[in-house]
Motif scaffolding. Structure first.
Motif, PDB file in Angstrom:
ATOM      1  N   ARG A 272      -8.159  -6.059  -4.038  1.00  0.00           N
ATOM      2  CA  ARG A 272      -7.431  -7.326  -4.021  1.00  0.00           C
ATOM      3  C   ARG A 272      -6.801  -7.575  -2.651  1.00  0.00           C
ATOM      4  O   ARG A 272      -6.853  -8.683  -2.118  1.00  0.00           O
ATOM      5  CB  ARG A 272      -6.348  -7.306  -5.095  1.00  0.00           C
ATOM      6  CG  ARG A 272      -5.598  -8.633  -5.231  1.00  0.00           C
ATOM      7  CD  ARG A 272      -4.499  -8.503  -6.277  1.00  0.00           C
ATOM      8  NE  ARG A 272      -3.463  -7.598  -5.819  1.00  0.00           N
ATOM      9  CZ  ARG A 272      -2.473  -7.945  -4.993  1.00  0.00           C
ATOM     10  NH1 ARG A 272      -2.401  -9.195  -4.533  1.00  0.00           N
ATOM     11  NH2 ARG A 272      -1.565  -7.066  -4.622  1.00  0.00           N
ATOM     12  N   LEU A 273      -6.226  -6.534  -2.095  1.00  0.00           N
ATOM     13  CA  LEU A 273      -5.609  -6.679  -0.776  1.00  0.00           C
ATOM     14  C   LEU A 273      -6.661  -6.969   0.309  1.00  0.00           C
ATOM     15  O   LEU A 273      -6.424  -7.755   1.232  1.00  0.00           O
ATOM     16  CB  LEU A 273      -4.831  -5.420  -0.426  1.00  0.00           C
ATOM     17  CG  LEU A 273      -3.624  -5.098  -1.333  1.00  0.00           C
ATOM     18  CD1 LEU A 273      -2.986  -3.780  -0.928  1.00  0.00           C
ATOM     19  CD2 LEU A 273      -2.601  -6.226  -1.251  1.00  0.00           C
ATOM     20  N   ARG A 274      -7.836  -6.340   0.189  1.00  0.00           N
ATOM     21  CA  ARG A 274      -8.897  -6.571   1.166  1.00  0.00           C
ATOM     22  C   ARG A 274      -9.372  -8.026   1.100  1.00  0.00           C
ATOM     23  O   ARG A 274      -9.616  -8.666   2.139  1.00  0.00           O
ATOM     24  CB  ARG A 274     -10.058  -5.624   0.906  1.00  0.00           C
ATOM     25  CG  ARG A 274     -11.179  -5.751   1.939  1.00  0.00           C
ATOM     26  CD  ARG A 274     -12.320  -4.794   1.667  1.00  0.00           C
ATOM     27  NE  ARG A 274     -11.922  -3.403   1.869  1.00  0.00           N
ATOM     28  CZ  ARG A 274     -11.754  -2.516   0.897  1.00  0.00           C
ATOM     29  NH1 ARG A 274     -11.963  -2.874  -0.366  1.00  0.00           N
ATOM     30  NH2 ARG A 274     -11.390  -1.281   1.155  1.00  0.00           N
ATOM     31  N   GLU A 275      -9.535  -8.571  -0.124  1.00  0.00           N
ATOM     32  CA  GLU A 275      -9.950  -9.968  -0.268  1.00  0.00           C
ATOM     33  C   GLU A 275      -8.908 -10.915   0.316  1.00  0.00           C
ATOM     34  O   GLU A 275      -9.242 -11.933   0.941  1.00  0.00           O
ATOM     35  CB  GLU A 275     -10.186 -10.295  -1.749  1.00  0.00           C
ATOM     36  CG  GLU A 275     -11.401  -9.586  -2.341  1.00  0.00           C
ATOM     37  CD  GLU A 275     -11.564  -9.888  -3.814  1.00  0.00           C
ATOM     38  OE1 GLU A 275     -10.653 -10.558  -4.368  1.00  0.00           O
ATOM     39  OE2 GLU A 275     -12.570  -9.453  -4.404  1.00  0.00           O
ATOM     40  N   LYS A 276      -7.627 -10.568   0.144  1.00  0.00           N
ATOM     41  CA  LYS A 276      -6.573 -11.415   0.698  1.00  0.00           C
ATOM     42  C   LYS A 276      -6.603 -11.420   2.222  1.00  0.00           C
ATOM     43  O   LYS A 276      -6.435 -12.460   2.861  1.00  0.00           O
ATOM     44  CB  LYS A 276      -5.224 -10.916   0.186  1.00  0.00           C
ATOM     45  CG  LYS A 276      -4.088 -11.886   0.455  1.00  0.00           C
ATOM     46  CD  LYS A 276      -2.820 -11.439  -0.255  1.00  0.00           C
ATOM     47  CE  LYS A 276      -1.705 -12.465  -0.041  1.00  0.00           C
ATOM     48  NZ  LYS A 276      -0.461 -12.058  -0.724  1.00  0.00           N
TER      49      LYS A 276
ATOM     50  N   ALA B 273       0.826  -1.206   0.000  1.00  0.00           N
ATOM     51  CA  ALA B 273       0.000   0.000   0.000  1.00  0.00           C
ATOM     52  C   ALA B 273       0.860   1.257   0.000  1.00  0.00           C
ATOM     53  O   ALA B 273       0.569   2.238  -0.719  1.00  0.00           O
ATOM     54  CB  ALA B 273      -0.922  -0.004   1.214  1.00  0.00           C
ATOM     55  N   LEU B 274       1.941   1.232   0.774  1.00  0.00           N
ATOM     56  CA  LEU B 274       2.851   2.379   0.775  1.00  0.00           C
ATOM     57  C   LEU B 274       3.520   2.547  -0.580  1.00  0.00           C
ATOM     58  O   LEU B 274       3.701   3.676  -1.069  1.00  0.00           O
ATOM     59  CB  LEU B 274       3.912   2.199   1.868  1.00  0.00           C
ATOM     60  CG  LEU B 274       3.399   2.222   3.317  1.00  0.00           C
ATOM     61  CD1 LEU B 274       4.545   1.957   4.287  1.00  0.00           C
ATOM     62  CD2 LEU B 274       2.746   3.567   3.622  1.00  0.00           C
ATOM     63  N   HIS B 275       3.862   1.417  -1.200  1.00  0.00           N
ATOM     64  CA  HIS B 275       4.490   1.485  -2.518  1.00  0.00           C
ATOM     65  C   HIS B 275       3.521   2.057  -3.547  1.00  0.00           C
ATOM     66  O   HIS B 275       3.920   2.830  -4.433  1.00  0.00           O
ATOM     67  CB  HIS B 275       4.948   0.084  -2.931  1.00  0.00           C
ATOM     68  CG  HIS B 275       5.552   0.033  -4.307  1.00  0.00           C
ATOM     69  ND1 HIS B 275       6.781   0.593  -4.613  1.00  0.00           N
ATOM     70  CD2 HIS B 275       5.083  -0.503  -5.476  1.00  0.00           C
ATOM     71  CE1 HIS B 275       7.054   0.418  -5.897  1.00  0.00           C
ATOM     72  NE2 HIS B 275       6.031  -0.271  -6.446  1.00  0.00           N
ATOM     73  N   ILE B 276       2.238   1.655  -3.435  1.00  0.00           N
ATOM     74  CA  ILE B 276       1.246   2.181  -4.382  1.00  0.00           C
ATOM     75  C   ILE B 276       1.076   3.685  -4.196  1.00  0.00           C
ATOM     76  O   ILE B 276       0.943   4.449  -5.161  1.00  0.00           O
ATOM     77  CB  ILE B 276      -0.082   1.447  -4.191  1.00  0.00           C
ATOM     78  CG1 ILE B 276       0.061  -0.008  -4.668  1.00  0.00           C
ATOM     79  CG2 ILE B 276      -1.214   2.131  -4.956  1.00  0.00           C
ATOM     80  CD1 ILE B 276      -1.159  -0.852  -4.404  1.00  0.00           C
TER      81      ILE B 276
ATOM     82  N   GLU C  96      -6.389  -2.469  -6.659  1.00  0.00           N
ATOM     83  CA  GLU C  96      -5.351  -3.015  -5.793  1.00  0.00           C
ATOM     84  C   GLU C  96      -5.822  -3.100  -4.343  1.00  0.00           C
ATOM     85  O   GLU C  96      -5.567  -4.087  -3.637  1.00  0.00           O
ATOM     86  CB  GLU C  96      -4.097  -2.138  -5.896  1.00  0.00           C
ATOM     87  CG  GLU C  96      -2.902  -2.664  -5.130  1.00  0.00           C
ATOM     88  CD  GLU C  96      -2.356  -3.948  -5.710  1.00  0.00           C
ATOM     89  OE1 GLU C  96      -1.611  -4.653  -5.003  1.00  0.00           O
ATOM     90  OE2 GLU C  96      -2.689  -4.260  -6.883  1.00  0.00           O
ATOM     91  N   VAL C  97      -6.547  -2.080  -3.913  1.00  0.00           N
ATOM     92  CA  VAL C  97      -7.081  -2.101  -2.545  1.00  0.00           C
ATOM     93  C   VAL C  97      -8.086  -3.232  -2.384  1.00  0.00           C
ATOM     94  O   VAL C  97      -8.100  -3.931  -1.354  1.00  0.00           O
ATOM     95  CB  VAL C  97      -7.714  -0.738  -2.198  1.00  0.00           C
ATOM     96  CG1 VAL C  97      -8.503  -0.833  -0.898  1.00  0.00           C
ATOM     97  CG2 VAL C  97      -6.651   0.341  -2.088  1.00  0.00           C
TER      98      VAL C  97
ATOM     99  N   PRO D 175      -6.877   6.309 -10.331  1.00  0.00           N
ATOM    100  CA  PRO D 175      -7.771   5.935  -9.216  1.00  0.00           C
ATOM    101  C   PRO D 175      -8.369   4.541  -9.381  1.00  0.00           C
ATOM    102  O   PRO D 175      -8.549   3.815  -8.403  1.00  0.00           O
ATOM    103  CB  PRO D 175      -8.840   7.019  -9.248  1.00  0.00           C
ATOM    104  CG  PRO D 175      -8.158   8.198  -9.865  1.00  0.00           C
ATOM    105  CD  PRO D 175      -7.205   7.631 -10.885  1.00  0.00           C
ATOM    106  N   ALA D 176      -8.676   4.157 -10.632  1.00  0.00           N
ATOM    107  CA  ALA D 176      -9.249   2.822 -10.853  1.00  0.00           C
ATOM    108  C   ALA D 176      -8.242   1.734 -10.492  1.00  0.00           C
ATOM    109  O   ALA D 176      -8.593   0.709  -9.882  1.00  0.00           O
ATOM    110  CB  ALA D 176      -9.689   2.666 -12.306  1.00  0.00           C
ATOM    111  N   GLN D 177      -6.948   1.941 -10.837  1.00  0.00           N
ATOM    112  CA  GLN D 177      -5.928   0.966 -10.493  1.00  0.00           C
ATOM    113  C   GLN D 177      -5.747   0.870  -8.984  1.00  0.00           C
ATOM    114  O   GLN D 177      -5.565  -0.218  -8.425  1.00  0.00           O
ATOM    115  CB  GLN D 177      -4.596   1.331 -11.166  1.00  0.00           C
ATOM    116  CG  GLN D 177      -4.622   1.179 -12.687  1.00  0.00           C
ATOM    117  CD  GLN D 177      -3.333   1.656 -13.334  1.00  0.00           C
ATOM    118  OE1 GLN D 177      -2.593   2.471 -12.744  1.00  0.00           O
ATOM    119  NE2 GLN D 177      -3.078   1.195 -14.552  1.00  0.00           N
TER     120      GLN D 177
END
Length: 432
Positions: free
Chosen positions: A235-239, A215-218, A232-233, A226-228
């Motif tokens: 995907r991370l939430r599902e993980k 998240a910091l890297h993004i 990504e957020v 914003p769509a990307q």
């Protein structure tokens, strides 16, 4: 079912008569109040207390009304004292009644729906099929519509179940071994699951740190739309959610395994206690068989072998309370042949109990089989024998083998220490 093999005890002045002993059932049907424990026939108290109250509960309650030590008294002494409290009435009987009502309040409410003896028997039969016997037994015995036939039916079926439990000792031993093995396997499985939970927790922490770094890297990544960022957020939430689901699954499995292991451990402890009781009973039976076999085999070589087996009774007066007519006749002839006198009293079925109290002071020893004597006669025997300083001892059964084995021990003890009295029996004062 036939009536119990003993005479119904007379209720004292301070105990109200049992409703089932009234001459008619009309008054019983008219009563809408449940029977109290002290109002029931004294011969039902033993089965009610032994079936419906655990030893742990009795150890907390009985010492409050007796001089027994809850830490050192045996289970038999606790049970015996509880039965005597129920027979005597008073504060002890009220406390026992309250404990039964509180523990089986649900069963009492369920049985309150019965409005006649037939409906009451139907509920009792349903409880027998489901195996939920202790709550149903107290609810039936104290129900206002419980007639003599209903109580006799419940008492008889419970009595037969006790025989089935005794016959299942071997199956219990096999089940104990299987449960111990299963318990060990469950413990090993719990250890493996706990190790796996630690690994999953470490993986979750590592994934959380990785997601935080991503998240910091993004945030520092130039040119991200914003769509990307939203993809990504997501995907991370599902993980993260997947990791939490896996952790919850392993946690529930571990808790279920721990509960099952605790239940198996409790069952193992109960079966281990039953195994110890079965071994103790086996030793007593083996001693009786050995004594009877010695007396029988020696009779072929020495005509007086049977008299020598009961040599201790020579010149002594023995009072035998209870028993069965056939075996009592054999015992009387055996003692007479050895030069002793055996006074037989049936405990009050046909012989008057006043004659028993008059015969005890002149006796050298008083014997009684615990399987053919009621609580009332046993209590009176103890009081009179202690008052007059007469030795008394219980026998396991009313058989000839139990009598011969006990007198053989008296003979051996008298030969070893002639000045000593009869050895104290290690046998149970109530049920063996």
């Amino acid at each position: 079912m036939q009536s119990p093999p003993f005479q119904l005890a007379r209720t004292s002045a301070h105990v109200r008569p049992d409703a089932c002993c009234q001459p008619t059932e009309a008054s019983l049907r008219a009563s809408h109040r449940r029977s109290r424990l002290a109002e029931l026939d004294p011969h039902l108290h033993c089965s009610i207390i032994g079936t419906c109250l655990s030893t742990g509960e009795l150890r907390k309650l009985v010492p409050k009304f007796t001089d027994l030590d809850r830490h050192h008294a045996s289970d038999l002494e606790i049970h015996h004292a509880a039965v005597e409290l129920a027979i005597a009435g008073g504060a002890g009987a009220k406390a026992l009644n309250k404990a039964l009502d509180e523990r089986y309040a649900g069963a009492i409410r369920r049985f309150d729906t019965a409005r006649d003896p037939a409906a009451l028997l139907d509920l009792w039969n349903e409880a027998l099929k489901s195996g939920d016997i202790p709550p149903a037994y107290w609810a039936v015995m104290s129900h206002p519509h419980a007639t003599i036939d209903v109580r006799q039916s419940a008492f008889g079926e419970l009595h037969m179940l006790s025989h089935l439990v005794g016959a299942a000792n071997r199956a219990d031993i096999r089940r104990l071994v299987a449960l111990e093995a299963e318990n060990q396997a469950l413990r090993e499985k719990i250890d493996r699951q706990q190790a796996r939970l630690l690994e999953v927790s470490a993986e979750r922490d590592a994934a959380a740190r990785q997601l935080h770094e991503q998240a910091l890297h993004i945030d520092r990544k130039p040119g991200a739309t914003p769509a990307q960022l939203e993809a990504e957020v997501e995907r991370l939430r599902e993980k993260v959610e997947d990791g939490e689901r896996r952790l919850a699954l392993h946690t529930s499995r571990r808790e279920a395994a721990e509960q099952r292991a605790q239940q198996e451990e409790n069952e193992t402890r109960v079966l281990r206690n039953r195994l110890g009781e079965a071994h103790a009973l086996l030793k007593v039976v083996q001693a009786e068989c050995a004594a009877l076999e010695r007396a029988t085999l020696d009779a072929a070589d020495r005509p007086d072998a049977r008299e020598r087996a009961v040599q201790w009774v020579s010149g002594k007066r023995v009072v035998y309370v209870g028993g069965r007519p056939n075996s009592n006749a054999v015992l009387k002839s055996l003692v007479a042949a050895a030069g002793g006198e055996l006074i037989v009293h049936d405990g009050g079925i046909e012989d008057r109990k006043g004659l028993l109290a008059a015969a005890l002071p002149n006796a050298d020893v008083v014997l009684f089989p615990v399987d053919c004597i009621d609580h009332d006669s046993m209590s009176m025997l103890k009081r009179v024998c202690e008052r007059h300083g007469v030795e008394y001892a219980p026998l396991r059964t009313a058989s000839v083998a139990s009598f011969v084995e006990f007198v053989a021990r008296l003979t051996a003890s008298a030969q070893a220490t002639p000045a000593s009295g009869p050895p104290r029996s290690a046998f149970c004062l109530r049920h063996g």
